[in-house]
Design a protein around this motif. Structure first.
Motif, PDB file in Angstrom:
ATOM      1  N   ALA A 116       0.840  -1.211   0.000  1.00  9.24           N
ATOM      2  CA  ALA A 116       0.000   0.000   0.000  1.00  9.24           C
ATOM      3  C   ALA A 116       0.871   1.256   0.000  1.00  9.24           C
ATOM      4  O   ALA A 116       0.576   2.221  -0.720  1.00  9.24           O
ATOM      5  CB  ALA A 116      -0.937  -0.008   1.207  1.00  9.24           C
ATOM      6  N   ASP A 117       1.930   1.270   0.803  1.00 14.21           N
ATOM      7  CA  ASP A 117       2.819   2.437   0.861  1.00 14.21           C
ATOM      8  C   ASP A 117       3.549   2.642  -0.469  1.00 14.21           C
ATOM      9  O   ASP A 117       3.701   3.767  -0.941  1.00 14.21           O
ATOM     10  CB  ASP A 117       3.834   2.298   1.994  1.00 14.21           C
ATOM     11  CG  ASP A 117       3.220   2.433   3.375  1.00 14.21           C
ATOM     12  OD1 ASP A 117       2.032   2.814   3.484  1.00 14.21           O
ATOM     13  OD2 ASP A 117       3.935   2.139   4.359  1.00 14.21           O
TER      14      ASP A 117
ATOM     15  N   LYS B  47       2.512   1.675  -3.472  1.00 20.07           N
ATOM     16  CA  LYS B  47       1.537   2.158  -4.453  1.00 20.07           C
ATOM     17  C   LYS B  47       1.183   3.610  -4.190  1.00 20.07           C
ATOM     18  O   LYS B  47       1.104   4.410  -5.126  1.00 20.07           O
ATOM     19  CB  LYS B  47       0.283   1.286  -4.415  1.00 20.07           C
ATOM     20  CG  LYS B  47      -0.861   1.838  -5.265  1.00 20.07           C
ATOM     21  CD  LYS B  47      -1.250   0.925  -6.353  1.00 20.07           C
ATOM     22  CE  LYS B  47      -2.445   1.318  -7.158  1.00 20.07           C
ATOM     23  NZ  LYS B  47      -2.570   2.665  -7.617  1.00 20.07           N
ATOM     24  N   ALA B  48       0.968   3.985  -2.944  1.00 18.32           N
ATOM     25  CA  ALA B  48       0.612   5.370  -2.611  1.00 18.32           C
ATOM     26  C   ALA B  48       1.730   6.328  -2.998  1.00 18.32           C
ATOM     27  O   ALA B  48       1.463   7.408  -3.548  1.00 18.32           O
ATOM     28  CB  ALA B  48       0.292   5.494  -1.120  1.00 18.32           C
ATOM     29  N   SER B  49       2.980   5.941  -2.757  1.00 14.39           N
ATOM     30  CA  SER B  49       4.095   6.830  -3.107  1.00 14.39           C
ATOM     31  C   SER B  49       4.218   6.966  -4.626  1.00 14.39           C
ATOM     32  O   SER B  49       4.459   8.061  -5.135  1.00 14.39           O
ATOM     33  CB  SER B  49       5.407   6.345  -2.491  1.00 14.39           C
ATOM     34  OG  SER B  49       5.867   5.155  -3.089  1.00 14.39           O
TER      35      SER B  49
ATOM     36  N   ASP C 151       1.713   6.606  -6.801  1.00 19.12           N
ATOM     37  CA  ASP C 151       0.561   7.403  -7.235  1.00 19.12           C
ATOM     38  C   ASP C 151       0.783   8.889  -6.965  1.00 19.12           C
ATOM     39  O   ASP C 151       0.450   9.723  -7.812  1.00 19.12           O
ATOM     40  CB  ASP C 151      -0.714   6.919  -6.542  1.00 19.12           C
ATOM     41  CG  ASP C 151      -1.215   5.582  -7.055  1.00 19.12           C
ATOM     42  OD1 ASP C 151      -0.739   5.124  -8.122  1.00 19.12           O
ATOM     43  OD2 ASP C 151      -2.068   4.977  -6.369  1.00 19.12           O
ATOM     44  N   ARG C 152       1.316   9.235  -5.784  1.00 20.40           N
ATOM     45  CA  ARG C 152       1.594  10.643  -5.464  1.00 20.40           C
ATOM     46  C   ARG C 152       2.558  11.250  -6.469  1.00 20.40           C
ATOM     47  O   ARG C 152       2.359  12.347  -6.977  1.00 20.40           O
ATOM     48  CB  ARG C 152       2.188  10.775  -4.055  1.00 20.40           C
ATOM     49  CG  ARG C 152       1.211  10.883  -2.949  1.00 20.40           C
ATOM     50  CD  ARG C 152       1.842  11.291  -1.632  1.00 20.40           C
ATOM     51  NE  ARG C 152       2.959  10.458  -1.218  1.00 20.40           N
ATOM     52  CZ  ARG C 152       2.844   9.306  -0.548  1.00 20.40           C
ATOM     53  NH1 ARG C 152       1.656   8.857  -0.217  1.00 20.40           N
ATOM     54  NH2 ARG C 152       3.906   8.613  -0.216  1.00 20.40           N
TER      55      ARG C 152
END
Length: 153
Positions: free
Chosen positions: A139-140, A142-144, A146-147
């Motif tokens: 999750a981290d 993917k979130a990084s 995506d950001r």
């Protein structure tokens, strides 16, 4: 190395084989030497990958990246790094995308100029992350990513 890559290609059938230049190594420290090995294999399914960490570590010149034939750039690994001199950075210093000092915006601009619009693969060898639950690491990561991508990249 070319003969060995040809054997791998033959065994792989239609599957693509991406050679990964590893930062500061003699055999294949950058895209130029990896492309030469791919050429010597004589196999159309042998190409290369770009890894933002290794290309930074080897200080690969922009011209070498821009010279990668699109049909030979099979995948791009995206990761970041702690603020260390390239010669001192190790795989364990990799970080989530956008959390370190690598020139990722510049790297992405270069691969766009090559014409690459394929997969981006997050690759991190950080023991600190290995100690976390897999779901959190994924999750981290993917979130990084995506950001970073939402910044207009």
């Amino acid at each position: 190395a070319g003969k060995r890559a040809a054997l791998y290609a033959q065994a792989a059938g239609p599957t693509k084989i991406a050679l990964e230049p590893i930062g500061r190594t003699e055999l294949m420290g950058g895209p130029t030497s990896a492309l030469e090995i791919a050429r010597r294999s004589g196999s159309p399914n042998v190409g290369i990958m770009m890894d933002t960490f290794h290309y930074w570590k080897s200080q690969v010149p922009d011209a070498d990246i821009l010279a990668i034939p699109l049909e030979k750039l099979f995948i791009v690994h995206v990761n970041d790094s702690e603020d260390l001199p390239p010669a001192e950075a190790k795989d364990s210093h990799r970080m989530h995308v956008g959390e370190g000092i690598l020139p990722l915006d510049h790297d992405l601009e270069l691969i766009k100029r090559v014409g690459y619009d394929g997969f981006l693969s997050v690759e991190i060898f950080r023991e600190e992350y290995w100690k976390q639950p897999v779901d959190k690491v994924v999750a981290d990561a993917k979130a990084s990513l995506d950001r970073w991508l939402s910044k207009g990249n």
